[in-house]
Scaffold this motif. Sequence first.
Motif, PDB file in Angstrom:
ATOM      1  N   LEU A   1       0.826  -1.206   0.000  1.00  0.00           N
ATOM      2  CA  LEU A   1       0.000   0.000   0.000  1.00  0.00           C
ATOM      3  C   LEU A   1       0.858   1.252   0.000  1.00  0.00           C
ATOM      4  N   LEU A   2       1.868   1.296   0.848  1.00  0.00           N
ATOM      5  CA  LEU A   2       2.728   2.470   0.938  1.00  0.00           C
ATOM      6  C   LEU A   2       3.554   2.666  -0.338  1.00  0.00           C
ATOM      7  N   ALA A   3       4.098   1.569  -0.874  1.00  0.00           N
ATOM      8  CA  ALA A   3       4.905   1.679  -2.100  1.00  0.00           C
ATOM      9  C   ALA A   3       4.041   2.132  -3.272  1.00  0.00           C
ATOM     10  N   GLY A   4       2.862   1.522  -3.414  1.00  0.00           N
ATOM     11  CA  GLY A   4       1.982   1.910  -4.509  1.00  0.00           C
ATOM     12  C   GLY A   4       1.491   3.338  -4.373  1.00  0.00           C
ATOM     13  N   ALA A   5       1.185   3.759  -3.139  1.00  0.00           N
ATOM     14  CA  ALA A   5       0.722   5.135  -2.920  1.00  0.00           C
ATOM     15  C   ALA A   5       1.832   6.133  -3.228  1.00  0.00           C
ATOM     16  N   PHE A   6       3.065   5.821  -2.835  1.00  0.00           N
ATOM     17  CA  PHE A   6       4.186   6.724  -3.086  1.00  0.00           C
ATOM     18  C   PHE A   6       4.418   6.904  -4.592  1.00  0.00           C
ATOM     19  N   VAL A   7       4.477   5.803  -5.310  1.00  0.00           N
ATOM     20  CA  VAL A   7       4.721   5.884  -6.753  1.00  0.00           C
ATOM     21  C   VAL A   7       3.521   6.503  -7.466  1.00  0.00           C
ATOM     22  N   GLY A   8       2.309   6.086  -7.083  1.00  0.00           N
ATOM     23  CA  GLY A   8       1.123   6.586  -7.753  1.00  0.00           C
ATOM     24  C   GLY A   8       0.915   8.069  -7.544  1.00  0.00           C
ATOM     25  N   ASN A   9       1.073   8.541  -6.307  1.00  0.00           N
ATOM     26  CA  ASN A   9       0.903   9.968  -6.039  1.00  0.00           C
ATOM     27  C   ASN A   9       1.983  10.797  -6.725  1.00  0.00           C
ATOM     28  N   GLY A  10       3.215  10.313  -6.680  1.00  0.00           N
ATOM     29  CA  GLY A  10       4.287  11.048  -7.335  1.00  0.00           C
ATOM     30  C   GLY A  10       4.063  11.158  -8.835  1.00  0.00           C
TER      31      GLY A  10
ATOM     32  N   LEU B   1      -1.211   1.628  -6.618  1.00  0.00           N
ATOM     33  CA  LEU B   1      -0.615   2.595  -7.536  1.00  0.00           C
ATOM     34  C   LEU B   1      -1.675   3.287  -8.374  1.00  0.00           C
ATOM     35  N   TRP B   2      -2.576   2.528  -8.980  1.00  0.00           N
ATOM     36  CA  TRP B   2      -3.528   3.134  -9.907  1.00  0.00           C
ATOM     37  C   TRP B   2      -4.550   3.993  -9.190  1.00  0.00           C
ATOM     38  N   ILE B   3      -5.021   3.560  -8.055  1.00  0.00           N
ATOM     39  CA  ILE B   3      -6.007   4.369  -7.322  1.00  0.00           C
ATOM     40  C   ILE B   3      -5.399   5.702  -6.902  1.00  0.00           C
ATOM     41  N   ASN B   4      -4.207   5.662  -6.353  1.00  0.00           N
ATOM     42  CA  ASN B   4      -3.566   6.896  -5.908  1.00  0.00           C
ATOM     43  C   ASN B   4      -3.120   7.751  -7.091  1.00  0.00           C
ATOM     44  N   TYR B   5      -2.745   7.115  -8.180  1.00  0.00           N
ATOM     45  CA  TYR B   5      -2.355   7.876  -9.366  1.00  0.00           C
ATOM     46  C   TYR B   5      -3.513   8.729  -9.872  1.00  0.00           C
TER      47      TYR B   5
ATOM     48  N   ILE C   1      -5.965  13.684  -2.838  1.00  0.00           N
ATOM     49  CA  ILE C   1      -4.915  12.689  -2.593  1.00  0.00           C
ATOM     50  C   ILE C   1      -5.231  11.875  -1.338  1.00  0.00           C
ATOM     51  N   VAL C   2      -5.625  12.558  -0.277  1.00  0.00           N
ATOM     52  CA  VAL C   2      -5.948  11.870   0.972  1.00  0.00           C
ATOM     53  C   VAL C   2      -7.157  10.954   0.785  1.00  0.00           C
ATOM     54  N   ASN C   3      -8.165  11.432   0.060  1.00  0.00           N
ATOM     55  CA  ASN C   3      -9.339  10.599  -0.191  1.00  0.00           C
ATOM     56  C   ASN C   3      -8.992   9.397  -1.068  1.00  0.00           C
ATOM     57  N   GLY C   4      -8.073   9.597  -2.016  1.00  0.00           N
ATOM     58  CA  GLY C   4      -7.636   8.479  -2.843  1.00  0.00           C
ATOM     59  C   GLY C   4      -6.916   7.420  -2.042  1.00  0.00           C
ATOM     60  N   PHE C   5      -6.091   7.846  -1.092  1.00  0.00           N
ATOM     61  CA  PHE C   5      -5.397   6.870  -0.252  1.00  0.00           C
ATOM     62  C   PHE C   5      -6.391   6.090   0.603  1.00  0.00           C
ATOM     63  N   ARG C   6      -7.419   6.783   1.096  1.00  0.00           N
ATOM     64  CA  ARG C   6      -8.451   6.098   1.866  1.00  0.00           C
ATOM     65  C   ARG C   6      -9.152   5.051   1.010  1.00  0.00           C
ATOM     66  N   THR C   7      -9.460   5.396  -0.227  1.00  0.00           N
ATOM     67  CA  THR C   7     -10.092   4.437  -1.125  1.00  0.00           C
ATOM     68  C   THR C   7      -9.185   3.253  -1.393  1.00  0.00           C
TER      69      THR C   7
ATOM     70  N   ALA D   1       2.892 -11.272  -3.028  1.00  0.00           N
ATOM     71  CA  ALA D   1       1.623 -10.667  -2.622  1.00  0.00           C
ATOM     72  C   ALA D   1       1.763  -9.156  -2.465  1.00  0.00           C
ATOM     73  N   THR D   2       2.901  -8.707  -1.940  1.00  0.00           N
ATOM     74  CA  THR D   2       3.150  -7.266  -1.802  1.00  0.00           C
ATOM     75  C   THR D   2       3.165  -6.583  -3.156  1.00  0.00           C
ATOM     76  N   PHE D   3       3.746  -7.241  -4.146  1.00  0.00           N
ATOM     77  CA  PHE D   3       3.795  -6.699  -5.507  1.00  0.00           C
ATOM     78  C   PHE D   3       2.391  -6.504  -6.074  1.00  0.00           C
ATOM     79  N   ILE D   4       1.511  -7.471  -5.871  1.00  0.00           N
ATOM     80  CA  ILE D   4       0.135  -7.373  -6.376  1.00  0.00           C
ATOM     81  C   ILE D   4      -0.597  -6.216  -5.689  1.00  0.00           C
ATOM     82  N   VAL D   5      -0.431  -6.091  -4.387  1.00  0.00           N
ATOM     83  CA  VAL D   5      -1.075  -5.003  -3.648  1.00  0.00           C
ATOM     84  C   VAL D   5      -0.561  -3.653  -4.133  1.00  0.00           C
ATOM     85  N   ALA D   6       0.736  -3.553  -4.380  1.00  0.00           N
ATOM     86  CA  ALA D   6       1.327  -2.285  -4.822  1.00  0.00           C
ATOM     87  C   ALA D   6       0.746  -1.846  -6.158  1.00  0.00           C
ATOM     88  N   ILE D   7       0.483  -2.779  -7.047  1.00  0.00           N
ATOM     89  CA  ILE D   7      -0.111  -2.420  -8.339  1.00  0.00           C
ATOM     90  C   ILE D   7      -1.501  -1.829  -8.138  1.00  0.00           C
ATOM     91  N   GLY D   8      -2.307  -2.470  -7.271  1.00  0.00           N
ATOM     92  CA  GLY D   8      -3.637  -1.944  -7.012  1.00  0.00           C
ATOM     93  C   GLY D   8      -3.611  -0.563  -6.381  1.00  0.00           C
TER      94      GLY D   8
END
Length: 281
Positions: free
Chosen positions: A100-109, A163-167, A209-215, A154-161
């Motif tokens: 979640l943290l890795a995907g959010a970091f990359v997606g938001n950036g 990433l797109w929501i936060n992006y 951004i905050v609402n996207g992370f919540r989602t 499993a972490t890789f799969i979560v990060a992909i999910g």
Amino acid sequence: MSLRTRPAVESGLNVGRKADVNQSVLGAIGISSFLAAWWLAAAFVEPTYLLPGPLPVLSALVTEVTTTAPLSLPVTGGTVELPRAMTRLAQTSLHLVPGLLAGAFVGNGAGLVIGYATRADAIATPVVRVLRPIPELAWIAFAIVWFGIGHAGATFIVAIGALWINYYAAYSGVRGVRDGYKEVAASLGIRTHVGMLRYVILPAASPAIVNGFRTSIGRCLMIVVGAELFGAPGVGYEILNASNNLDMARSMAYMLLISAVYICVDGGYAALESRWFAWRP
């Protein structure tokens, strides 16, 4: 406070309390109706293990809480005995939180940069349109080949999910910033792109951004359960393992457990969000 405004304020508070009470009563009615419908449906299903009722599921949950299982610690390499339900949740969190943290970091950036820079948007949009429709769980085969069956896959799969929501949350937040804000900032001396992003774009886009992370939290809880079905230890694997043994009560107990975790996490995050953005009307 004047004598005129005090009754109006008290009246507003009373209305708010009545609304909260009514909402709680309606919520209790909804839960009671759901449990009654579940119990009634389970009473007519044969064999009974196909749809266990609330009491067998509750009994299975109590068993999972009172029975211990070892948890391998990721850093120290040791083990610790915890209630089996807590062990499975801890194993799931080892996939969920880093992904979640890795995907959010990359997606938001990426969302901030691509949403702000027109040329970057033109270059990246075709690639995004190709990759975004691919379901997260379609990457399971690559996760197994690249990382094996375990936490990393499993972490890789979560990060992909995540990433797109936060992006898309960050991208839409940046795109939604009014041009007037940028013009005012420029007139006040903000001339660089870094300054514009720091002082104008990021603060204005932060609610999105905050609402996207919540989602993404709720979405990734669903993804991590699916990602664990291929063998990574955690709640998802426990659900599959129990169903393979026709222990549907135990399987449903873990389904309700992950639901309870989401309710607690989402409620806590919503409370923090309301404090962070108390300035909003």
